[in-house]
Design an enzyme around this catalytic site. Sequence first.
Site, short mmCIF file in Angstrom:
data_model
loop_
_atom_site.label_atom_id
_atom_site.label_comp_id
_atom_site.label_asym_id
_atom_site.label_seq_id
_atom_site.Cartn_x
_atom_site.Cartn_y
_atom_site.Cartn_z
N LYS A 124 0.88 -1.18 0.00
CA LYS A 124 0.00 0.00 0.00
C LYS A 124 0.91 1.22 0.00
O LYS A 124 2.06 1.15 0.44
CB LYS A 124 -0.89 0.02 1.24
CG LYS A 124 -2.16 0.79 1.06
CD LYS A 124 -3.24 0.00 0.35
CE LYS A 124 -4.43 0.88 -0.01
NZ LYS A 124 -5.54 0.10 -0.54
N ASP A 164 -6.90 4.23 -4.71
CA ASP A 164 -7.57 4.08 -3.41
C ASP A 164 -8.21 5.44 -3.15
O ASP A 164 -8.42 6.22 -4.10
CB ASP A 164 -6.56 3.68 -2.31
CG ASP A 164 -7.25 3.24 -1.01
OD1 ASP A 164 -7.76 2.13 -0.96
OD2 ASP A 164 -7.27 4.04 -0.04
P1 NDP Z 1 -12.82 7.58 -3.15
O1 NDP Z 1 -11.77 8.59 -2.89
O2 NDP Z 1 -13.29 7.39 -4.55
O3 NDP Z 1 -14.10 7.84 -2.24
C1 NDP Z 1 -13.98 7.87 -0.86
C2 NDP Z 1 -15.33 8.29 -0.29
O4 NDP Z 1 -15.29 8.17 1.12
C3 NDP Z 1 -15.68 9.74 -0.58
O5 NDP Z 1 -17.06 9.89 -0.64
C4 NDP Z 1 -15.09 10.44 0.63
O6 NDP Z 1 -15.68 11.70 0.91
C5 NDP Z 1 -15.39 9.46 1.73
N1 NDP Z 1 -14.39 9.59 2.79
C6 NDP Z 1 -13.05 9.45 2.65
N2 NDP Z 1 -12.44 9.66 3.85
C7 NDP Z 1 -13.42 9.94 4.71
C8 NDP Z 1 -13.43 10.25 6.08
N3 NDP Z 1 -12.29 10.32 6.79
N4 NDP Z 1 -14.62 10.49 6.67
C9 NDP Z 1 -15.78 10.43 5.96
N5 NDP Z 1 -15.83 10.14 4.64
C10 NDP Z 1 -14.67 9.90 4.04
O7 NDP Z 1 -12.23 6.21 -2.57
P2 NDP Z 1 -12.70 4.72 -2.87
O8 NDP Z 1 -14.15 4.69 -3.13
O9 NDP Z 1 -11.76 4.16 -3.85
O10 NDP Z 1 -12.37 4.01 -1.48
C11 NDP Z 1 -13.34 3.88 -0.42
C12 NDP Z 1 -12.93 2.78 0.51
O11 NDP Z 1 -12.85 1.53 -0.22
C13 NDP Z 1 -11.54 2.92 1.19
O12 NDP Z 1 -11.60 2.34 2.47
C14 NDP Z 1 -10.64 2.09 0.29
O13 NDP Z 1 -9.47 1.66 0.97
C15 NDP Z 1 -11.57 0.93 -0.02
N6 NDP Z 1 -11.23 0.14 -1.19
C16 NDP Z 1 -11.11 0.73 -2.42
C17 NDP Z 1 -10.81 -0.03 -3.53
C18 NDP Z 1 -10.79 0.55 -4.91
O14 NDP Z 1 -10.71 -0.25 -5.87
N7 NDP Z 1 -10.89 1.85 -5.09
C19 NDP Z 1 -10.53 -1.48 -3.41
C20 NDP Z 1 -10.75 -2.01 -2.08
C21 NDP Z 1 -11.06 -1.21 -1.03
P3 NDP Z 1 -14.97 13.05 0.39
O15 NDP Z 1 -15.22 13.09 -1.08
O16 NDP Z 1 -15.62 14.12 1.16
O17 NDP Z 1 -13.51 12.91 0.73
#
Ligand code: NDP
Length: 445
Positions: A124, A164
Amino acid sequence: MKVEQVLDNLKRRFPNESEYHQAVEEVLHSIEDVYNAHPEFEKQNIIERICIPERIFSFRITWVDDKGNVNTNMAYRIQHNNAIGPYKGGMRFHSSVSPSILKFLAFEQTFKNALTTLPMGGAKGGSDFNPKGKSNAEVMRFCQAFMLELWHHIGPETDVPAGDIGVGGREIGFLYGMYKKLARENTGTFTGKGLEFGGSLIRPEATGYGNIYFLMNMLNRKGITDLKGQVVAISGSGNVATYTAEKVLELGGKVITLSDSNGYIYDEAGIDSEKLAYVFELKNVYRGRLKEYADKYNCKYVEGGRPWAEACTIALPSATQNELNGDDAEILIKNGCMAVSEGANMPSTPEAIEVFLKNKILYGPGKAANAGGVSVSGLEMSQNSMKISWSKEEVDAKLKGIMASIHQSCVQYGTEPDGFVNYVNGANIAGFMKVAKAMMAQGVL
Ligand code: NDP
């Protein structure tokens, strides 16, 4: 191996890394009995070797913003374990990024990747850079500066990063472009690439779709074959959350919530495909906030809140770590929630997990349920090395097959005497056994 002893030792050696300690503690509790039944593991000290990352790069990035100011950020790449294949795992750009958060993610990634059936080790990386509010040119300069440092340490057979939080198609394009310029090779040392330059169909959708495929595998065991009549609460509104919502709608479910870091929306009428198309546009084109959805569709918006108090039958946390605590879990159960499947990594606190397991609801931990993303990344690597592209249908069918196989591994290792499947234990034990056996076979390294 005594769990408390191993943990105390790790906490002493790596203090102030609470997320890393939390992720390790969960796995150690799951595997304790299996580990102790294999004295050969203890003899080779597999436990410490599997918990401590093999290598950590940390470096300062300097970049110039649009006003000409010189900025610095910290960046990291954790190469956790490569016993079963090249290091593989996403990059996170978020102001909260720290060695502890990336170490927990790299640790979890190692077991997740082992579950996928594909040959990938765990890694990571990321930076405390916050892309929000930055221009495209600023994001590009930052990504280029990042790669100037990291490119020496990655490669198609060495370490293959992906996206991510905060790293989507735009960032991958900039990172990969600079990597390619410096490395002078074109073998796809990044996944989540654009379709025009080696990306795989279904990669953007894979984590969200994969989570629903995993959920359906869990529900099928209860005789439920679609999502008609199910009320679904989702957190997040990024890559994972939006494609999760898309698949829920396709299977007939009703999506009532989405969130971002400012708050959440509750749409009693349901977030249908037309409204979801607006969310995609809002997030990917305008890079706007969900509050704008509430204004446009006149629905409830809760500033600073999390959606778990809204009555639902299925909850899909898809934003970030520790976003669902013990109290939230109690409320979900009280309101009739019967399944939780994690799109995000470690979104439920240990107290929340305890509540789910105590109430014996269907609970799919992220390590298993969100492995669809990295699985299709693995398929992207295969297509790149074979220099071919599979159709959408081919990739989707392989993704479904992999999620079914992960589910089966959880059932195999996690079924309790009364028939209840503890997916936490199942995923942890199945992932651990594969990595541990590979490490044993390769000697003390
Ligand atoms: P994105 O950046 O596309 O979206 C993240 C979302 O979560 C946004 O809506 C963001 O809001 C919100 N968010 C992020 N941090 C916080 C926080 N501290 N408090 C509240 N809301 C928060 O990321 P992903 O969708 O790619 O990732 C989401 C999750 O899925 C993570 O845990 C990631 O590790 C996991 N994941 C992702 C994969 C992938 O293929 N992308 C694969 C496996 C797991 P805002 O826009 O306001 O920041």
